[in-house]
Design a protein around this motif. Structure first.
Motif, PDB file in Angstrom:
ATOM      1  N   GLU A  28      -3.610  -9.322 -19.377  1.00 20.95           N
ATOM      2  CA  GLU A  28      -4.136  -8.066 -19.412  1.00 20.95           C
ATOM      3  C   GLU A  28      -3.536  -6.808 -17.404  1.00 20.95           C
ATOM      4  N   PHE A  29      -2.835  -7.724 -16.948  1.00 18.83           N
ATOM      5  CA  PHE A  29      -2.422  -6.850 -15.389  1.00 18.83           C
ATOM      6  C   PHE A  29      -1.795  -6.732 -15.603  1.00 18.83           C
ATOM      7  N   GLY A  30      -0.616  -5.523 -15.825  1.00 21.12           N
ATOM      8  CA  GLY A  30       0.821  -5.780 -16.010  1.00 21.12           C
ATOM      9  C   GLY A  30       1.079  -5.455 -14.613  1.00 21.12           C
ATOM     10  N   PRO A  31       2.735  -4.716 -13.550  1.00 20.52           N
ATOM     11  CA  PRO A  31       3.101  -5.037 -12.875  1.00 20.52           C
ATOM     12  C   PRO A  31       1.896  -4.196 -11.545  1.00 20.52           C
ATOM     13  N   LYS A  32       1.917  -3.054 -11.997  1.00 19.67           N
ATOM     14  CA  LYS A  32       1.174  -1.867 -11.340  1.00 19.67           C
ATOM     15  C   LYS A  32      -0.273  -2.175 -10.992  1.00 19.67           C
ATOM     16  N   THR A  33      -0.628  -3.192 -12.112  1.00 20.63           N
ATOM     17  CA  THR A  33      -2.116  -2.941 -11.919  1.00 20.63           C
ATOM     18  C   THR A  33      -1.762  -4.623 -10.389  1.00 20.63           C
ATOM     19  N   VAL A  34      -1.082  -5.587 -10.763  1.00 22.86           N
ATOM     20  CA  VAL A  34      -1.233  -6.870  -9.913  1.00 22.86           C
ATOM     21  C   VAL A  34      -0.803  -6.100  -8.582  1.00 22.86           C
ATOM     22  N   ARG A  85       1.113  -0.992   0.066  1.00 23.90           N
ATOM     23  CA  ARG A  85       0.113   0.002  -0.433  1.00 23.90           C
ATOM     24  C   ARG A  85       0.207   1.876   0.212  1.00 23.90           C
ATOM     25  N   GLU A  86       1.849   1.401   1.135  1.00 23.34           N
ATOM     26  CA  GLU A  86       3.177   2.464   0.814  1.00 23.34           C
ATOM     27  C   GLU A  86       3.318   2.908  -0.169  1.00 23.34           C
ATOM     28  N   LEU A  87       3.988   1.542  -0.895  1.00 24.98           N
ATOM     29  CA  LEU A  87       4.493   2.008  -2.638  1.00 24.98           C
ATOM     30  C   LEU A  87       3.436   2.490  -3.770  1.00 24.98           C
ATOM     31  N   VAL A  88       2.631   1.461  -4.023  1.00 26.48           N
ATOM     32  CA  VAL A  88       1.227   1.651  -4.754  1.00 26.48           C
ATOM     33  C   VAL A  88       0.747   3.204  -5.011  1.00 26.48           C
ATOM     34  N   ARG A  89       0.938   3.522  -3.786  1.00 23.27           N
ATOM     35  CA  ARG A  89      -0.031   4.408  -3.858  1.00 23.27           C
ATOM     36  C   ARG A  89       0.992   6.084  -3.837  1.00 23.27           C
ATOM     37  N   LEU A  90       2.159   5.584  -3.243  1.00 18.52           N
ATOM     38  CA  LEU A  90       3.383   6.884  -3.442  1.00 18.52           C
ATOM     39  C   LEU A  90       3.216   6.907  -4.710  1.00 18.52           C
ATOM     40  N   HIS A  91       3.395   6.063  -5.223  1.00 17.70           N
ATOM     41  CA  HIS A  91       3.556   5.550  -6.712  1.00 17.70           C
ATOM     42  C   HIS A  91       2.230   6.560  -7.616  1.00 17.70           C
ATOM     43  N   ARG A 118      -9.317   2.632 -10.722  1.00 13.90           N
ATOM     44  CA  ARG A 118      -8.853   3.264 -11.607  1.00 13.90           C
ATOM     45  C   ARG A 118      -7.954   2.273 -12.744  1.00 13.90           C
ATOM     46  N   MET A 119      -7.451   1.617 -11.303  1.00 17.18           N
ATOM     47  CA  MET A 119      -6.577   0.047 -11.940  1.00 17.18           C
ATOM     48  C   MET A 119      -6.730  -0.597 -12.930  1.00 17.18           C
ATOM     49  N   LEU A 120      -8.502  -0.841 -12.214  1.00 17.26           N
ATOM     50  CA  LEU A 120      -8.766  -1.598 -13.741  1.00 17.26           C
ATOM     51  C   LEU A 120      -9.996  -0.816 -14.458  1.00 17.26           C
ATOM     52  N   TYR A 121     -10.345  -0.048 -14.445  1.00 20.52           N
ATOM     53  CA  TYR A 121     -10.510   0.969 -15.231  1.00 20.52           C
ATOM     54  C   TYR A 121      -9.540   0.713 -16.652  1.00 20.52           C
ATOM     55  N   LEU A 122      -8.803   0.884 -16.509  1.00 25.63           N
ATOM     56  CA  LEU A 122      -7.250   1.292 -17.419  1.00 25.63           C
ATOM     57  C   LEU A 122      -6.954  -0.221 -17.754  1.00 25.63           C
ATOM     58  N   ALA A 123      -7.182  -1.240 -17.477  1.00 28.06           N
ATOM     59  CA  ALA A 123      -6.985  -2.165 -17.461  1.00 28.06           C
ATOM     60  C   ALA A 123      -7.931  -2.872 -18.660  1.00 28.06           C
ATOM     61  N   ALA A 124      -9.253  -2.803 -18.004  1.00 24.92           N
ATOM     62  CA  ALA A 124     -10.306  -2.935 -18.812  1.00 24.92           C
ATOM     63  C   ALA A 124     -10.103  -2.455 -20.007  1.00 24.92           C
ATOM     64  N   LEU A 125      -9.598  -1.224 -20.492  1.00 26.64           N
ATOM     65  CA  LEU A 125      -9.372  -0.134 -21.714  1.00 26.64           C
ATOM     66  C   LEU A 125      -8.853  -0.891 -22.353  1.00 26.64           C
ATOM     67  N   ARG A 126      -6.992  -1.937 -21.823  1.00 27.33           N
ATOM     68  CA  ARG A 126      -6.466  -1.819 -22.322  1.00 27.33           C
ATOM     69  C   ARG A 126      -7.200  -3.570 -23.020  1.00 27.33           C
ATOM     70  N   LEU A 158      11.064   3.121  -7.251  1.00 24.70           N
ATOM     71  CA  LEU A 158       9.439   3.347  -6.255  1.00 24.70           C
ATOM     72  C   LEU A 158       9.266   1.688  -7.410  1.00 24.70           C
ATOM     73  N   GLU A 159       9.734   1.516  -8.994  1.00 22.65           N
ATOM     74  CA  GLU A 159       9.019   0.971  -9.343  1.00 22.65           C
ATOM     75  C   GLU A 159       9.628  -0.590  -9.366  1.00 22.65           C
ATOM     76  N   ALA A 160      11.301  -0.192  -9.002  1.00 20.75           N
ATOM     77  CA  ALA A 160      12.185  -1.253  -8.890  1.00 20.75           C
ATOM     78  C   ALA A 160      11.308  -1.626  -7.663  1.00 20.75           C
ATOM     79  N   GLU A 161      10.973  -1.450  -6.138  1.00 21.94           N
ATOM     80  CA  GLU A 161      10.597  -2.553  -5.039  1.00 21.94           C
ATOM     81  C   GLU A 161      10.153  -2.434  -4.861  1.00 21.94           C
ATOM     82  N   ILE A 162       8.617  -2.129  -6.242  1.00 24.86           N
ATOM     83  CA  ILE A 162       7.594  -3.364  -6.485  1.00 24.86           C
ATOM     84  C   ILE A 162       7.746  -4.455  -7.183  1.00 24.86           C
ATOM     85  N   GLU A 163       8.865  -4.278  -8.202  1.00 29.28           N
ATOM     86  CA  GLU A 163       9.383  -5.260  -8.875  1.00 29.28           C
ATOM     87  C   GLU A 163       9.405  -6.402  -8.139  1.00 29.28           C
ATOM     88  N   GLN A 164      10.864  -5.562  -7.258  1.00 29.44           N
ATOM     89  CA  GLN A 164      10.524  -6.963  -5.719  1.00 29.44           C
ATOM     90  C   GLN A 164      10.089  -7.862  -4.927  1.00 29.44           C
TER      91      GLN A 164
END
Length: 415
Positions: free
Chosen positions: A290-296, A147-153, A347-355, A268-274
């Motif tokens: 349809e789910f990228g790393p940020k969506t997951v 939560r800390e990482l994705v919300r700051l991202h 918001r992330m589900l909306y973007l994933a649905a559009l993709r 942040l992206e490197a930390e989330i990936e780890q």
């Protein structure tokens, strides 16, 4: 079967005392009641720091009850109460985290209009004693990290977009012809040029040589011809030069801010990936095209421990994807999403649905087209895809041993 309300019954828990604490950033207010609602300790303020906690724990220790017989409730107010919550939890007290909406609703039901910290502390205690309280979710260490990482991202991503818009707006007035040379002003090489020469006038004064030297230092393949073209455009620029000093300073600062923010986003992206790499619970989600790393990461962060949900429709409601209808007599309101819970999740589900609509071979895209062919409006079909995605994500998180099966989304998916 016990209901959610009976979970808080003082009789069931052998609770002798109930404590309500209203949390603030610097100070808290607490009160203590018996299970018969009689007041033992009137509302008492104390600092939201260790010395203040010790003062309050002295009050609790004077009660003729073990920590396991004292129920303490506090609202989920940002991060302000987190340290106190875990301090009391380690000492064996029974803790309940309440959503502020619960206490607000109870406050209104009691006909109370005034709202103060003292009243809030008493309201929290009375909510617990009413037996109607619903326990808030306290995330685990891993989920709290997500939560800390994705919300700051997300926050920094929004700031990046704002900086880019401001930079482009300033370029239009300071050097409108700049985009004839650098189509994207916010790419690294263009940013470096704008920081050094933030206006058409600055480019003309500098001349070709300093700009060519700067371009040679950049990773991109630009050289003297680009510098010459830039200077030629600057000499014919339609910039009025109005407020050029102030706007040039603003542009330099915004370019600098954008570069720093982009660097922090990369960290942040490197930390989330780890975090994703070391989390076996997301293996199923990572198989969904349809789910990228940020969506997951957002699904993992915002849904938390999905085992606490009994049914899929509870997950849908938690994500604010359930349908809300208001009716009164002959009047019927328009059905719409409740939009409760995490806006970031939707918001992330909306973007994933559009993709998914444009992704070749997407099972969710096929599901969307099937709904549209049946006569559903495109917007409603997109919302249905979002709900389907949320249901699939919840299932994969609940059953970590299962793999993603696109045929369960839409049997006749496009190959």
């Amino acid at each position: 079967m016990k209901t959610a309300a009976s979970t808080f019954s003082p009789e069931e828990l052998s609770i002798k005392y109930v404590c309500g604490i209203d949390i603030g950033s610097q100070s808290c207010v607490g009160c203590i009641l018996r299970s018969d609602k009689s007041v033992i300790v009137k509302t008492l303020p104390f600092a939201n720091a260790r010395q203040g906690w010790q003062l309050w724990e002295e009050k609790l220790s004077q009660l003729d009850a073990a920590p396991s017989q004292i129920l303490i409730g506090m609202e989920a107010t940002s991060r302000y109460g987190e340290n106190l919550y875990h301090e009391l939890e380690q000492r064996g007290y029974v803790l309940r985290l309440l959503h502020p909406g619960q206490t607000h609703q109870f406050h209104q039901q009691q006909g109370l209009r005034a709202k103060t910290d003292r009243l809030d502390a008493m309201t929290i205690a009375k909510v617990l004693l009413s037996g109607e309280a619903r326990a808030g979710y306290v995330p685990s260490e891993r989920i709290a990290t997500y939560r800390e990482l994705v919300r700051l991202h997300t926050q920094l991503s929004d700031e990046t977009a704002a900086y880019q818009n401001e930079i482009q707006a300033l370029v239009v007035v300071l050097f409108p012809e700049f985009t004839q040379v650098f189509a994207a002003p916010c790419l690294p090489t263009a940013l470096a040029v704008l920081k050094a020469f933030p206006s058409a006038q600055a480019v003309v004064e500098a001349g070709v040589e300093p700009i060519a030297v700067l371009l040679h230092q950049m990773p991109a393949h630009f050289g003297r011809p680009t510098a010459q073209k830039l200077v030629a455009c600057a000499r014919k620029s339609g910039s009025s030069g109005r407020a050029v000093a102030g706007r040039s300073m603003s542009l330099r600062i915004l370019c600098d801010q954008l570069e720093h923010t982009q660097a922090n986003l990369a960290r942040l992206e490197a930390e989330i990936e780890q975090l994703l790499t070391n989390d076996p619970g997301v293996k199923g989600l990572q198989q969904v095209p349809e789910f990228g790393p940020k969506t997951v990461a957002v699904l993992r962060a915002e849904l938390g421990d999905v085992q606490r949900f009994a049914r899929t429709d509870e997950v849908i409601a938690y994500g604010g994807m359930d349908i809300e209808i208001k009716e009164s007599g002959l009047w019927k309101g328009k059905a719409k999403l409740s939009k409760h819970g995490s806006g970031l999740l939707r918001r992330m589900l909306y973007l994933a649905a559009l993709r998914s609509i444009h992704l070749q071979g997407s099972a969710f895209g096929a599901y969307y087209r099937r709904l549209v062919e049946r006569g559903l409006k495109k917007g409603s079909a997109l919302m249905a895809v979002m709900r389907k995605m949320l249901a699939v994500a919840a299932h994969l998180l609940m059953h970590e041993e299962e793999s993603y099966d696109p045929c369960k989304v839409c049997v006749s998916r496009v190959g």
